[in-house]
Enzyme design. Structure first.
Site, mmCIF file in Angstrom:
data_model
loop_
_atom_site.group_PDB
_atom_site.id
_atom_site.type_symbol
_atom_site.label_atom_id
_atom_site.label_comp_id
_atom_site.label_asym_id
_atom_site.label_seq_id
_atom_site.Cartn_x
_atom_site.Cartn_y
_atom_site.Cartn_z
ATOM 1 N N ILE A 15 127.825 69.233 51.061
ATOM 2 C CA ILE A 15 128.533 69.570 52.296
ATOM 3 C C ILE A 15 129.608 70.615 51.982
ATOM 4 O O ILE A 15 130.296 70.509 50.967
ATOM 5 C CB ILE A 15 129.188 68.303 52.893
ATOM 6 C CG1 ILE A 15 128.102 67.352 53.390
ATOM 7 C CG2 ILE A 15 130.143 68.672 54.022
ATOM 8 C CD1 ILE A 15 128.633 66.023 53.875
ATOM 9 N N ASN A 72 112.015 78.267 49.291
ATOM 10 C CA ASN A 72 112.539 79.188 50.318
ATOM 11 C C ASN A 72 113.180 80.414 49.668
ATOM 12 O O ASN A 72 113.072 81.527 50.185
ATOM 13 C CB ASN A 72 113.520 78.465 51.238
ATOM 14 C CG ASN A 72 112.802 77.621 52.273
ATOM 15 O OD1 ASN A 72 112.250 78.149 53.233
ATOM 16 N ND2 ASN A 72 112.755 76.317 52.061
ATOM 17 N N HIS A 80 116.792 73.768 58.007
ATOM 18 C CA HIS A 80 116.765 72.316 58.219
ATOM 19 C C HIS A 80 115.356 71.887 58.621
ATOM 20 O O HIS A 80 114.767 72.471 59.547
ATOM 21 C CB HIS A 80 117.782 71.945 59.300
ATOM 22 C CG HIS A 80 117.839 70.477 59.552
ATOM 23 N ND1 HIS A 80 118.240 69.578 58.584
ATOM 24 C CD2 HIS A 80 117.533 69.746 60.648
ATOM 25 C CE1 HIS A 80 118.171 68.357 59.078
ATOM 26 N NE2 HIS A 80 117.748 68.426 60.325
HETATM 27 C C1 GRF Z 1 113.643 72.621 52.757
HETATM 28 O O1 GRF Z 1 112.646 71.823 53.333
HETATM 29 C C2 GRF Z 1 114.816 72.741 53.682
HETATM 30 O O2 GRF Z 1 114.501 72.555 55.012
HETATM 31 C C3 GRF Z 1 115.716 71.614 53.243
HETATM 32 O O3 GRF Z 1 115.531 71.534 51.844
HETATM 33 C C4 GRF Z 1 114.225 71.976 51.510
HETATM 34 C C5 GRF Z 1 114.374 72.950 50.387
HETATM 35 O O4 GRF Z 1 113.148 73.297 49.828
HETATM 36 N N1 GRF Z 1 117.090 71.875 53.616
HETATM 37 P P1 GRF Z 1 113.038 74.413 48.713
HETATM 38 O O5 GRF Z 1 114.013 74.022 47.595
HETATM 39 O O6 GRF Z 1 113.378 75.731 49.318
HETATM 40 O O7 GRF Z 1 111.619 74.341 48.243
#
Ligand code: GRF
Length: 221
Positions: free
Chosen positions: A109, A20, A126
């Site tokens: 958290i 991401n 999420h």
């Molecule tokens: C994602 O699927 C997000 O929804 C969750 O953790 C994952 C992170 O993936 N909170 P990346 O590290 O960005 O590949």
């Protein structure tokens, strides 16, 4: 908040792969997010691949050791004083003049005391569908089906275990209750026969990479 003379400076918090983060980097580099820059990437894991992604793009990146308290271990972070790790994180975020904190696979958290310093300025991705205000135990999909709102760890596997036909991902504001803040944007994803946690999570991430760019873009106006 960004203005004409001031860009929107992101602090991206990661714990793992950072795909991401990569989506945000690419959106910035391809001018999809004019006025947005990544001020700092923070990882609580020294070997998080996301750190390498950041360094490859010459972004300031730091490993910040964090005391053990995994997401899902408790669903409400008590309103205690900030932990030492949170104080260090706060110092870093101020030092790098971060406007918006993006939790992109961040597995720790954050306490109410920490969050109070950045009202409406911490967002999370999420891998499940949450209702508009983030609260409540169910979500109604576009076709009218009610499914549980999966929160905490292994939300992708939770959806598979529950046998639902539709899941999805969302970007939401972070509140002290884990995965229970108001939703900024979301997208549904159909669960296919034979899906495993890995195959489904992979398709969810494709959606997330769009959602996170959209959500960040919304803070520009
Ligand atoms: C994602 O699927 C997000 O929804 C969750 O953790 C994952 C992170 O993936 N909170 P990346 O590290 O960005 O590949």
């Amino acid at each position: 908040m960004s203005s004409q003379n001031h860009s929107l400076r992101l602090g991206v918090l990661i714990s793992g792969s950072g795909s991401n983060l990569q989506a945000i980097i690419e959106a910035i580099e391809s001018q999809q997010l004019p006025g947005v820059e990544i001020a700092l990437v923070v990882s609580n894991k020294a070997d998080a691949y996301g750190l390498q992604r950041a360094l490859k793009h010459k972004l300031p990146a730091i490993y910040l050791p964090w005391e053990q308290r995994t997401v899902g271990a408790q669903f409400f972070a008590p309103k205690l004083a900030m932990s030492e790790s949170e104080s260090r994180l706060t110092t870093l975020l101020h030092l790098f003049q971060v406007d918006l904190i993006v939790l992109a696979g961040w597995m720790r958290i954050l306490s109410a005391a920490f969050l109070e310093q950045f009202p409406q300025r911490v967002i999370n991705i999420h891998p499940a569908l949450l209702p508009d205000d983030g609260t409540g135990s169910t979500f109604t999909t576009k076709n009218g089906t009610q499914i549980p709102a999966f929160r905490g760890l292994h939300a992708v596997q939770q959806a598979l275990d529950a046998g639902v036909k539709i899941t999805g991902s969302c970007v939401h504001f972070v509140t002290p209750e884990v995965d229970a803040g108001p939703v900024i944007c979301r997208e549904e994803v159909v669960i296919e026969e034979g899906d495993t946690e890995e195959t489904l999570h992979e398709r969810l991430k494709v959606v997330e990479h769009r959602l996170i760019v959209k959500a960040v873009g919304g803070f520009l106006c």
